[in-house]
Design an enzyme around this catalytic site. Structure first.
Site, PDB file in Angstrom:
ATOM      1  N   TRP A 197       0.808  -1.221   0.000  1.00 36.84           N
ATOM      2  CA  TRP A 197       0.000   0.000   0.000  1.00 36.84           C
ATOM      3  C   TRP A 197       0.842   1.272   0.000  1.00 36.84           C
ATOM      4  O   TRP A 197       0.310   2.349  -0.235  1.00 36.84           O
ATOM      5  CB  TRP A 197      -0.928   0.016   1.230  1.00 36.84           C
ATOM      6  N   LYS A 221      -2.152  -8.101  -7.932  1.00 38.00           N
ATOM      7  CA  LYS A 221      -2.953  -8.054  -6.702  1.00 38.00           C
ATOM      8  C   LYS A 221      -2.451  -6.894  -5.861  1.00 38.00           C
ATOM      9  O   LYS A 221      -1.447  -6.985  -5.155  1.00 38.00           O
ATOM     10  CB  LYS A 221      -2.845  -9.354  -5.891  1.00 38.00           C
ATOM     11  N   PRO A 222      -3.150  -5.740  -5.947  1.00 31.25           N
ATOM     12  CA  PRO A 222      -2.735  -4.609  -5.117  1.00 31.25           C
ATOM     13  C   PRO A 222      -3.180  -4.843  -3.676  1.00 31.25           C
ATOM     14  O   PRO A 222      -4.010  -5.715  -3.411  1.00 31.25           O
ATOM     15  CB  PRO A 222      -3.499  -3.435  -5.736  1.00 31.25           C
ATOM     16  N   SER A 223      -2.652  -4.042  -2.775  1.00 32.57           N
ATOM     17  CA  SER A 223      -3.101  -4.136  -1.383  1.00 32.57           C
ATOM     18  C   SER A 223      -4.579  -3.755  -1.300  1.00 32.57           C
ATOM     19  O   SER A 223      -5.028  -2.838  -1.978  1.00 32.57           O
ATOM     20  CB  SER A 223      -2.281  -3.188  -0.515  1.00 32.57           C
ATOM     21  N   GLU A 224      -5.304  -4.435  -0.433  1.00 27.18           N
ATOM     22  CA  GLU A 224      -6.732  -4.106  -0.272  1.00 27.18           C
ATOM     23  C   GLU A 224      -6.899  -2.700   0.306  1.00 27.18           C
ATOM     24  O   GLU A 224      -7.968  -2.106   0.217  1.00 27.18           O
ATOM     25  CB  GLU A 224      -7.424  -5.123   0.625  1.00 27.18           C
ATOM     26  N   GLY A 274       6.694  -6.252  -0.440  1.00 31.39           N
ATOM     27  CA  GLY A 274       5.946  -6.220   0.812  1.00 31.39           C
ATOM     28  C   GLY A 274       6.810  -6.687   1.967  1.00 31.39           C
ATOM     29  O   GLY A 274       8.045  -6.602   1.902  1.00 31.39           O
ATOM     30  N   VAL A 278       5.663 -12.168   4.617  1.00 35.64           N
ATOM     31  CA  VAL A 278       4.834 -12.652   3.502  1.00 35.64           C
ATOM     32  C   VAL A 278       5.735 -13.103   2.346  1.00 35.64           C
ATOM     33  O   VAL A 278       5.473 -14.122   1.699  1.00 35.64           O
ATOM     34  CB  VAL A 278       3.812 -11.582   3.043  1.00 35.64           C
ATOM     35  N   GLY A 279       6.828 -12.399   2.121  1.00 34.25           N
ATOM     36  CA  GLY A 279       7.770 -12.780   1.056  1.00 34.25           C
ATOM     37  C   GLY A 279       8.296 -14.201   1.265  1.00 34.25           C
ATOM     38  O   GLY A 279       8.408 -14.977   0.309  1.00 34.25           O
ATOM     39  N   GLU A 296      10.943  -7.964  -3.160  1.00 30.33           N
ATOM     40  CA  GLU A 296      11.398  -6.662  -2.647  1.00 30.33           C
ATOM     41  C   GLU A 296      10.801  -6.546  -1.247  1.00 30.33           C
ATOM     42  O   GLU A 296       9.606  -6.285  -1.105  1.00 30.33           O
ATOM     43  CB  GLU A 296      10.897  -5.521  -3.535  1.00 30.33           C
ATOM     44  N   CYS A 330      10.237   1.371   2.485  1.00 26.13           N
ATOM     45  CA  CYS A 330      11.223   0.324   2.785  1.00 26.13           C
ATOM     46  C   CYS A 330      12.633   0.893   2.832  1.00 26.13           C
ATOM     47  O   CYS A 330      13.523   0.278   3.403  1.00 26.13           O
ATOM     48  CB  CYS A 330      11.140  -0.760   1.727  1.00 26.13           C
ATOM     49  N   GLU A 427      12.004  -2.709  11.403  1.00 24.99           N
ATOM     50  CA  GLU A 427      11.489  -1.543  10.672  1.00 24.99           C
ATOM     51  C   GLU A 427      10.373  -0.899  11.489  1.00 24.99           C
ATOM     52  O   GLU A 427       9.372  -1.552  11.774  1.00 24.99           O
ATOM     53  CB  GLU A 427      10.828  -2.102   9.412  1.00 24.99           C
TER      54      GLU A 427
HETATM   55  P1  NAP Z   1       2.462  -7.010   3.363  1.00 27.47           P
HETATM   56  O1  NAP Z   1       1.559  -7.116   4.510  1.00 27.47           O
HETATM   57  O2  NAP Z   1       3.483  -8.067   3.171  1.00 27.47           O
HETATM   58  O3  NAP Z   1       1.514  -6.909   2.081  1.00 27.47           O
HETATM   59  C1  NAP Z   1       2.048  -6.772   0.778  1.00 27.47           C
HETATM   60  C2  NAP Z   1       1.066  -7.406  -0.194  1.00 27.47           C
HETATM   61  O4  NAP Z   1       0.982  -8.794   0.067  1.00 27.47           O
HETATM   62  C3  NAP Z   1      -0.348  -6.853  -0.072  1.00 27.47           C
HETATM   63  O5  NAP Z   1      -0.946  -6.820  -1.350  1.00 27.47           O
HETATM   64  C4  NAP Z   1      -1.019  -7.916   0.795  1.00 27.47           C
HETATM   65  O6  NAP Z   1      -2.414  -7.969   0.610  1.00 27.47           O
HETATM   66  C5  NAP Z   1      -0.370  -9.164   0.230  1.00 27.47           C
HETATM   67  N1  NAP Z   1      -0.448 -10.342   1.098  1.00 27.47           N
HETATM   68  C6  NAP Z   1      -0.543 -10.410   2.441  1.00 27.47           C
HETATM   69  N2  NAP Z   1      -0.573 -11.708   2.824  1.00 27.47           N
HETATM   70  C7  NAP Z   1      -0.502 -12.465   1.696  1.00 27.47           C
HETATM   71  C8  NAP Z   1      -0.482 -13.869   1.416  1.00 27.47           C
HETATM   72  N3  NAP Z   1      -0.547 -14.766   2.397  1.00 27.47           N
HETATM   73  N4  NAP Z   1      -0.401 -14.272   0.138  1.00 27.47           N
HETATM   74  C9  NAP Z   1      -0.325 -13.381  -0.855  1.00 27.47           C
HETATM   75  N5  NAP Z   1      -0.341 -12.034  -0.671  1.00 27.47           N
HETATM   76  C10 NAP Z   1      -0.404 -11.593   0.593  1.00 27.47           C
HETATM   77  O7  NAP Z   1       3.253  -5.627   3.343  1.00 27.47           O
HETATM   78  P2  NAP Z   1       2.646  -4.169   3.501  1.00 27.47           P
HETATM   79  O8  NAP Z   1       2.330  -3.928   4.924  1.00 27.47           O
HETATM   80  O9  NAP Z   1       1.568  -3.938   2.488  1.00 27.47           O
HETATM   81  O10 NAP Z   1       3.889  -3.284   3.035  1.00 27.47           O
HETATM   82  C11 NAP Z   1       4.874  -2.865   3.898  1.00 27.47           C
HETATM   83  C12 NAP Z   1       6.118  -3.714   3.732  1.00 27.47           C
HETATM   84  O11 NAP Z   1       6.542  -3.669   2.370  1.00 27.47           O
HETATM   85  C13 NAP Z   1       7.291  -3.192   4.538  1.00 27.47           C
HETATM   86  O12 NAP Z   1       7.965  -4.253   5.138  1.00 27.47           O
HETATM   87  C14 NAP Z   1       8.163  -2.526   3.475  1.00 27.47           C
HETATM   88  O13 NAP Z   1       9.521  -2.440   3.838  1.00 27.47           O
HETATM   89  C15 NAP Z   1       7.933  -3.414   2.317  1.00 27.47           C
HETATM   90  N6  NAP Z   1       8.274  -2.720   1.064  1.00 27.47           N
HETATM   91  C16 NAP Z   1       9.390  -3.115   0.396  1.00 27.47           C
HETATM   92  C17 NAP Z   1       9.761  -2.448  -0.757  1.00 27.47           C
HETATM   93  C18 NAP Z   1      10.994  -2.851  -1.518  1.00 27.47           C
HETATM   94  O14 NAP Z   1      11.144  -2.412  -2.660  1.00 27.47           O
HETATM   95  N7  NAP Z   1      11.890  -3.655  -0.958  1.00 27.47           N
HETATM   96  C19 NAP Z   1       8.974  -1.401  -1.240  1.00 27.47           C
HETATM   97  C20 NAP Z   1       7.830  -1.030  -0.532  1.00 27.47           C
HETATM   98  C21 NAP Z   1       7.494  -1.721   0.622  1.00 27.47           C
HETATM   99  P3  NAP Z   1      -3.427  -7.114   1.527  1.00 27.47           P
HETATM  100  O15 NAP Z   1      -2.818  -5.768   1.738  1.00 27.47           O
HETATM  101  O16 NAP Z   1      -4.634  -7.060   0.664  1.00 27.47           O
HETATM  102  O17 NAP Z   1      -3.579  -7.874   2.777  1.00 27.47           O
END
Ligand code: NAP
Length: 527
Positions: A197, A221-224, A274, A278-279, A296, A330, A427
């Site tokens: 998001w 699949k964008p964030s909800e 993300g 989750v990664g 990422e 991030c 973080e």
């Molecule tokens: P997140 O909770 O991991 O969510 C990222 C995406 O994954 C969202 O679309 C989320 O969907 C989806 N997701 C969650 N659980 C899943 C599952 N079991 N299977 C498949 N998809 C799933 O991360 P976030 O809170 O949105 O983002 C913040 C994180 O992203 C931070 O740790 C940040 O450092 C990292 N980030 C990294 C970079 C980079 O380039 N390295 C850039 C930006 C952000 P929902 O939102 O719909 O639940």
């Protein structure tokens, strides 16, 4: 009439503030939106990019069971729109559409794909203002930052429109006289792109740009929490002449959608931005069908200020590296590590600069800090600050929720932090800057590398030799020297260690979507 249809119809009708007032009276669901949000949604709708359905095979689609999720404005808590809560069945259909479309899209010439991507870029830029407003509305970042994200996000489409024409293979000198050997690069196939998001546009275009350029098709699949920007970008991809099925968007039940993408043998690549947690799940889940994967993930960026730094440059750079998007990136500086000789001077100058950051709704002129994305994010920040204080840190500035309420948090500076505190270990993803003290260059490098993360890092020094030495010693994918904002489409972006796999952007980014095929032509000596 369903709520979504009602909101769509309202938005289509209400292109003037007076219409908005009329709609409020007629449709109770519309009253949930603040006047700002309403007029912005109405303007977006009039421009044709306010989409609130998923996109499957070129058709705007509801969830098959009619379920929806609400998208909120984090600055006000108002509901902006309802979008479909999709799951396995919609994702399977999106995969099939992408699979079918791959056949023809991958066979277009690179020039033809390039032209359509370029047109998409032009449309993104033509709609920069509306897209920026949409980002501020659903994500909360200040409007000027949101417009900056549109430029940054669109730049990946422009860059890869150009790179599409440069996917070269090789002629390999043969080891036998009657043979000719060559390698060619081909698109991997259907790509599942899962995005967070915090950059609702740029995290998508950084993946979809190179994927489409080389002939892949995508299920996004964008964030909800922020699906509207993704849907608007997808609408513009259709307007640009990118054929139905090449770009699909599903949102809703994250694990159902993720599991369906992982299980499908038709999906040949998962690209994810993300959290590290989750990664790791996606990496494990990709094993069953041995998919290509790029990740990422989260960071824990050190920002090292040496005694010989230019104080103004260090303050300005650290401020930008820490407080952009209210600390929710991030690459945000997570630990500011300051040498003892400059510590007091830097801490005071930095705290003064932070004090000037205006907090408020991202649409308000002069605001530099918007809200955090949700209540859970604020609670995480609160618990990290509490932990730091309980372990001896001192709050120089901020340290609590902002008087504006909602999810606003005061820009915060904490002195006397150390490596044992949560703010240093993980973080914080919020507007909290912990200052740590060090004596020697070796100690700074040790503290900086003492983490499983390895995404961005920053150094402030005027000593050229030191800047090279420390940049080489840092176990990070990105190093900013005397600069706090370093991301650009032309340079490779990605992490060491548990911050990820692969690179996005630059000439390297397209390799993540390509297979290399070796071809051997034998019996050349036969007529
Ligand atoms: P997140 O909770 O991991 O969510 C990222 C995406 O994954 C969202 O679309 C989320 O969907 C989806 N997701 C969650 N659980 C899943 C599952 N079991 N299977 C498949 N998809 C799933 O991360 P976030 O809170 O949105 O983002 C913040 C994180 O992203 C931070 O740790 C940040 O450092 C990292 N980030 C990294 C970079 C980079 O380039 N390295 C850039 C930006 C952000 P929902 O939102 O719909 O639940």
């Amino acid at each position: 009439m369903s709520t979504i249809r009602m909101v769509l119809r309202i938005c289509a009708l209400a292109s003037h503030p007076l219409d908005v007032a009329r709609m409020q009276h007629s449709y109770p669901c519309f009253r949930q939106m603040s006047t700002d949000a309403q007029s912005i949604a109405a303007r977006l709708s009039a421009s044709g990019i306010f989409r609130t359905q998923g996109l499957i095979g070129g058709k705007w689609t509801e969830a098959y069971d009619g379920n929806t999720i609400k998208v909120h404005n984090p600055a006000t808590g108002d509901v902006i729109a309802n979008v479909p809560c999709m799951g396995k069945r919609e994702t399977s259909d999106a995969i099939s559409s992408a699979y079918d479309a791959f056949n023809s899209w991958s066979k277009l010439t690179a020039n033809e794909r390039s032209r359509r991507l370029r047109k998409w870029y032009d449309l993104l830029i033509a709609h920069k203002e509306e897209l920026g407003q949409l980002i501020t509305l659903e994500q909360g970042k200040p409007l000027n930052e949101a417009m900056g994200e549109v430029n940054y996000g669109a730049s990946f489409i422009e860059f890869y429109a150009e790179e599409a024409k440069r996917v070269y293979g090789d002629i390999i000198p043969a080891t036998l006289a009657d043979r000719r050997l060559f390698s060619l690069k081909q698109p991997v196939g259907v790509v599942g792109a899962i995005t967070p998001w915090n950059f609702p546009l740029a995290m998508i275009t950084r993946k979809v740009g190179p994927a489409l350029a080389c002939g892949c098709t995508v299920v996004i699949k964008p964030s909800e929490l922020t699906p509207l920007t993704a849907l608007a970008a997808a609408e513009l991809s259709l307007q640009a002449g990118i054929p139905p099925g090449v770009v699909n968007v599903v949102m809703g039940n994250a694990s159902d959608i993720g599991d369906t993408l992982l299980a499908s043998p038709q999906v040949r690549k998962i690209t994810f931005t993300g959290s590290t947690a989750v990664g790791k799940k996606l990496m494990a889940g990709s094993a069953a069908t041995v998919k290509k994967i790029s990740l990422e993930l989260g960071g824990n960026a050190p920002c090292i200020v040496f005694d010989d730094a230019d104080l103004d440059v260090a303050v300005k750079g650290s401020l930008a590296a820490k407080f952009r998007n209210s600390g929710q990136t991030c690459v945000c500086a997570n630990r500011i590590i300051v040498q003892e000789g400059i510590y007091e001077k830097f801490a005071n100058a930095f705290a003064n600069a932070v004090q000037n950051l205006k907090v408020g709704n991202g649409f308000t002129e002069g605001v530099a800090q918007g809200p955090l994305i949700n209540e859970a994010a604020v609670q995480k920040v609160e618990s990290f600050v509490q932990d730091a204080v309980s372990k001896g840190a001192k709050v120089m500035l901020g340290g609590k929720r902002h008087s504006l309420g909602m999810t606003f948090y005061e820009p915060t500076v904490i002195s006397d932090a150390n490596s044992e505190m949560l703010v240093s270990r993980e973080e914080v993803f919020g507007p909290v800057a912990p200052l740590l003290r060090f004596k020697t260059e070796e100690e700074a490098i040790r503290i900086a590398n003492d983490t499983n993360a390895g995404l961005a890092s920053y150094i402030f020094t005027t000593n050229v030799q030191r800047s090279w030495r420390v940049a080489e010693a840092l176990e990070y994918g990105l190093v900013g020297i005397n600069e706090g904002l370093i991301s650009t489409e032309v340079a490779p972006f990605g992490g060491f260690k548990q911050s990820g796999l692969g690179r996005e952007g630059s000439k390297y980014g397209i390799d993540e979507y390509l297979e290399i095929k070796y071809v051997c032509l034998g019996n050349m000596d036969r007529a």
